[in-house]
Design a protein around this motif. Structure first.
Motif, PDB file in Angstrom:
ATOM      1  N   GLY A 139       0.700  -0.986  -0.002  1.00 32.65           N
ATOM      2  CA  GLY A 139      -0.079  -0.090   0.000  1.00 32.65           C
ATOM      3  C   GLY A 139       0.746   1.137   0.081  1.00 32.65           C
ATOM      4  N   GLN A 140       2.185   1.301  -0.102  1.00 31.59           N
ATOM      5  CA  GLN A 140       3.021   2.486  -0.098  1.00 31.59           C
ATOM      6  C   GLN A 140       3.900   2.419  -1.463  1.00 31.59           C
ATOM      7  N   PHE A 141       4.249   3.452  -1.737  1.00 28.96           N
ATOM      8  CA  PHE A 141       4.906   3.827  -2.782  1.00 28.96           C
ATOM      9  C   PHE A 141       6.311   3.426  -2.701  1.00 28.96           C
ATOM     10  N   LEU A 142       6.970   2.446  -3.492  1.00 32.07           N
ATOM     11  CA  LEU A 142       8.045   1.596  -3.535  1.00 32.07           C
ATOM     12  C   LEU A 142       9.132   2.391  -4.097  1.00 32.07           C
ATOM     13  N   ASN A 143       9.892   2.951  -3.149  1.00 32.59           N
ATOM     14  CA  ASN A 143      10.959   3.818  -3.737  1.00 32.59           C
ATOM     15  C   ASN A 143      12.038   3.289  -4.404  1.00 32.59           C
ATOM     16  N   ASP A 144      12.342   2.035  -3.896  1.00 37.35           N
ATOM     17  CA  ASP A 144      13.496   1.497  -4.661  1.00 37.35           C
ATOM     18  C   ASP A 144      13.376   0.770  -5.916  1.00 37.35           C
ATOM     19  N   GLY A 145      14.356   0.767  -6.586  1.00 34.48           N
ATOM     20  CA  GLY A 145      14.253   0.011  -8.098  1.00 34.48           C
ATOM     21  C   GLY A 145      15.372   0.437  -8.823  1.00 34.48           C
ATOM     22  N   ASP A 146      15.365  -0.029 -10.208  1.00 34.43           N
ATOM     23  CA  ASP A 146      16.778  -0.059 -10.848  1.00 34.43           C
ATOM     24  C   ASP A 146      16.527   1.174 -12.023  1.00 34.43           C
ATOM     25  N   ALA A 147      15.568   1.868 -12.027  1.00 35.29           N
ATOM     26  CA  ALA A 147      15.385   2.799 -13.102  1.00 35.29           C
ATOM     27  C   ALA A 147      16.207   4.091 -13.038  1.00 35.29           C
ATOM     28  N   THR A 148      16.854   4.562 -13.848  1.00 38.63           N
ATOM     29  CA  THR A 148      17.640   5.820 -14.056  1.00 38.63           C
ATOM     30  C   THR A 148      17.306   6.729 -15.027  1.00 38.63           C
ATOM     31  N   ILE A 149      17.343   7.929 -14.668  1.00 36.50           N
ATOM     32  CA  ILE A 149      17.121   9.184 -15.755  1.00 36.50           C
ATOM     33  C   ILE A 149      18.255  10.266 -15.795  1.00 36.50           C
ATOM     34  N   ALA A 150      18.463  10.693 -16.944  1.00 43.74           N
ATOM     35  CA  ALA A 150      19.625  11.340 -16.962  1.00 43.74           C
ATOM     36  C   ALA A 150      19.558  12.748 -16.290  1.00 43.74           C
ATOM     37  N   GLY A 151      20.558  13.202 -15.525  1.00 48.76           N
ATOM     38  CA  GLY A 151      20.411  14.252 -14.800  1.00 48.76           C
ATOM     39  C   GLY A 151      20.231  13.931 -13.135  1.00 48.76           C
ATOM     40  N   VAL A 152      20.137  12.737 -12.854  1.00 52.77           N
ATOM     41  CA  VAL A 152      19.907  12.413 -11.356  1.00 52.77           C
ATOM     42  C   VAL A 152      20.659  11.253 -10.989  1.00 52.77           C
ATOM     43  N   ASP A 153      21.351  11.267 -10.134  1.00 53.57           N
ATOM     44  CA  ASP A 153      22.238  10.105  -9.745  1.00 53.57           C
ATOM     45  C   ASP A 153      21.472   9.040  -8.925  1.00 53.57           C
ATOM     46  N   GLY A 154      22.026   7.766  -9.160  1.00 52.58           N
ATOM     47  CA  GLY A 154      21.457   6.771  -8.461  1.00 52.58           C
ATOM     48  C   GLY A 154      20.254   5.991  -9.177  1.00 52.58           C
ATOM     49  N   THR A 155      19.494   5.122  -8.621  1.00 53.28           N
ATOM     50  CA  THR A 155      18.411   4.377  -9.050  1.00 53.28           C
ATOM     51  C   THR A 155      17.247   4.555  -8.153  1.00 53.28           C
ATOM     52  N   THR A 363      11.446   9.354 -12.426  1.00 56.24           N
ATOM     53  CA  THR A 363      11.546   8.743 -11.082  1.00 56.24           C
ATOM     54  C   THR A 363      11.288   9.958 -10.202  1.00 56.24           C
ATOM     55  N   ALA A 364      10.872   9.695  -9.029  1.00 57.65           N
ATOM     56  CA  ALA A 364      10.728  10.713  -8.099  1.00 57.65           C
ATOM     57  C   ALA A 364      11.075  10.217  -6.692  1.00 57.65           C
ATOM     58  N   ARG A 365      11.197  11.094  -5.773  1.00 55.70           N
ATOM     59  CA  ARG A 365      11.653  10.699  -4.411  1.00 55.70           C
ATOM     60  C   ARG A 365      11.210  11.798  -3.225  1.00 55.70           C
ATOM     61  N   ARG A 366      10.848  11.344  -2.229  1.00 57.47           N
ATOM     62  CA  ARG A 366      10.661  12.330  -1.097  1.00 57.47           C
ATOM     63  C   ARG A 366      11.642  12.391  -0.426  1.00 57.47           C
ATOM     64  N   ILE A 367      12.198  13.887  -0.517  1.00 56.31           N
ATOM     65  CA  ILE A 367      13.567  14.196   0.181  1.00 56.31           C
ATOM     66  C   ILE A 367      13.182  14.568   1.700  1.00 56.31           C
ATOM     67  N   MET A 368      12.237  15.082   2.104  1.00 61.00           N
ATOM     68  CA  MET A 368      12.099  15.615   3.563  1.00 61.00           C
ATOM     69  C   MET A 368      10.672  15.972   3.501  1.00 61.00           C
ATOM     70  N   ASP A 369      10.075  15.717   4.779  1.00 59.21           N
ATOM     71  CA  ASP A 369       8.830  16.276   5.068  1.00 59.21           C
ATOM     72  C   ASP A 369       8.655  16.870   6.444  1.00 59.21           C
ATOM     73  N   GLY A 370       7.857  17.571   6.658  1.00 60.69           N
ATOM     74  CA  GLY A 370       7.761  18.430   8.080  1.00 60.69           C
ATOM     75  C   GLY A 370       6.868  19.685   7.911  1.00 60.69           C
ATOM     76  N   THR A 371       7.415  20.709   8.261  1.00 57.37           N
ATOM     77  CA  THR A 371       6.671  21.846   8.624  1.00 57.37           C
ATOM     78  C   THR A 371       7.510  23.316   7.858  1.00 57.37           C
ATOM     79  N   VAL A 372       6.983  24.125   7.080  1.00 56.13           N
ATOM     80  CA  VAL A 372       7.821  25.121   6.400  1.00 56.13           C
ATOM     81  C   VAL A 372       7.286  26.442   7.264  1.00 56.13           C
ATOM     82  N   TYR A 373       8.251  27.273   7.657  1.00 52.88           N
ATOM     83  CA  TYR A 373       7.683  28.348   8.530  1.00 52.88           C
ATOM     84  C   TYR A 373       8.041  29.647   7.510  1.00 52.88           C
ATOM     85  N   ILE A 374       7.047  30.549   7.793  1.00 52.01           N
ATOM     86  CA  ILE A 374       7.251  31.934   7.312  1.00 52.01           C
ATOM     87  C   ILE A 374       6.619  33.132   8.347  1.00 52.01           C
TER      88      ILE A 374
END
Length: 376
Positions: A139-155, A363-374
């Motif tokens: 039921g959750q997004f599977l972050n890990d995989g072997d896909a690569t795209i130009a301009g982004v390091d890793g898979t 490909t896509a990846r969640r980098i950080m979540d939380g609260t943004v302050y202004i």
């Protein structure tokens, strides 16, 4: 201080802040001020915010569950204009579109099915539908995989972004002027041949040699050529006027900086990408450089790739006349970070041309979540 729940995500070769619409003020007149502070504008260095000083790292995405039973989620993209107190909502961002489906799954906005969930999304910038296939486990997004795209390091895991019926995203038609090629009179005896197209987002393309380039230049080399950049902005502004987005060149620069995009192309050629890797001419069908909000993009926007791939499939466009009509299923696009493939689906019945979809691997990846302050 005010605070808002948010997620910082990479989508394709862009990144930005993702918000659920319910977490933002109902009064939309407050949104621009919030988003500008989030990114640290108008300071072009964006020291006091999360912006990355270039257009591709200054995206805002607002996502909500759709009330339409045929659509899972709706989303709106904002482009924060670096160095200005301006957020442009005129166009979609194809790269950040790739992040919307995983975000929606992770935030519980979409009912999932293992091992692949198909998320159907309505983009509110263009009123177009995009479907993304998302790998899912338990039921959750599977972050890990072997896909690569130009301009982004890793898979990462493979996301297939399919822009459904994408023609006429902003102008209502595939060819905004009704022509496969147009001639722009830029004054002082300078007339250039161009092709305009509106697939996922409006685009104007010109030959590299006609604006003083070979096509193999790095983004820095492109940006440093002030004469050529001024010419490209004149071409973009002229296209904006012809497409109905601006009344004149100054209005295009001030009020429509992100629409349309302008790019130049050349025949395939070997070049060194931004990572130092040699990209071979036989691995591409076309070589492009795209200008996004007055700077050369470090890759190729997905929406631009949609238009480029279609222009290379149609008869008598500037691209197909120069390079030949692409006969392959996929169009391989060389850009500063490597190669991107786009798979346009086109049906033709005489003069009636219908683009049923354009699919692109991302490909896509969640980098950080939380609260943004202004600040208040």
């Amino acid at each position: 201080m005010r605070k808002f729940p948010s997620v910082y995500m990479r989508g394709g070769t862009s990144k930005g802040l993702m918000f659920k619409k319910e977490d933002l003020p109902e009064d939309r007149s407050q949104w621009d001020k919030i988003f500008l502070q989030c990114m640290g504008n108008p300071d072009p260095k964006q020291i006091d915010g999360l912006g990355g000083t270039v257009s591709s790292n200054n995206k805002i995405v607002i996502v909500s569950k759709s009330e339409n039973p045929d659509i899972d989620v709706e989303y709106l993209v904002g482009q924060v204009i670096v160095g200005k107190e301006q957020v442009d909502f005129k166009s979609n961002c194809g790269n950040m579109t790739a992040a919307v489906a995983p975000f929606a799954i992770e935030e519980g906005l979409v009912k999932t099915t293992d091992p692949v969930t198909y998320v159907k999304m309505l983009n509110l910038n263009t009123n177009k539908v995009i479907e993304i296939s998302v790998p899912v486990k338990n039921g959750q997004f599977l972050n890990d995989g072997d896909a690569t795209i130009a301009g982004v390091d890793g898979t990462c895991s493979k996301l297939m972004v399919n822009f459904l019926d994408p023609a006429g995203a902003k102008t209502g038609v595939l060819l905004p002027t009704g022509n496969t090629t147009d001639f722009f009179d830029l004054g002082q005896g300078k007339v250039l041949e161009v092709s305009l197209c509106d697939v996922s987002n409006p685009m104007v393309m010109v030959r590299a040699e006609d604006v003083g380039f070979t096509g193999t230049e790095s983004p820095e080399e492109v940006n440093s050529n002030q004469e050529a950049m001024a010419l490209l902005e004149m071409i973009r502004g002229t296209a904006a006027v012809k497409m109905g987005f601006a009344k004149d060149l100054e209005d295009a620069k001030t009020n429509s900086p992100a629409v349309p995009k302008v790019g130049f192309f050349s025949k395939p050629a070997t070049f060194i990408d931004l990572s130092g890797k040699s990209i071979q001419e036989q691995d591409m069908d076309i070589l492009v450089r795209i200008i996004s909000v007055f700077k050369c993009h470090k890759a190729c926007p997905l929406t631009s790739a949609s238009s480029i791939s279609v222009l290379l499939k149609l008869k008598n466009t500037l691209l197909s006349k120069e390079l030949g009509i692409s006969k392959e299923k996929e169009v391989r696009i060389g850009h500063p970070s490597g190669i991107m493939t786009a798979e346009p689906h086109i049906s033709e019945n005489g003069d009636d041309i219908h683009v049923t979809g354009v699919a692109i691997l991302r490909t896509a990846r969640r980098i950080m979540d939380g609260t943004v302050y202004i600040k208040e």
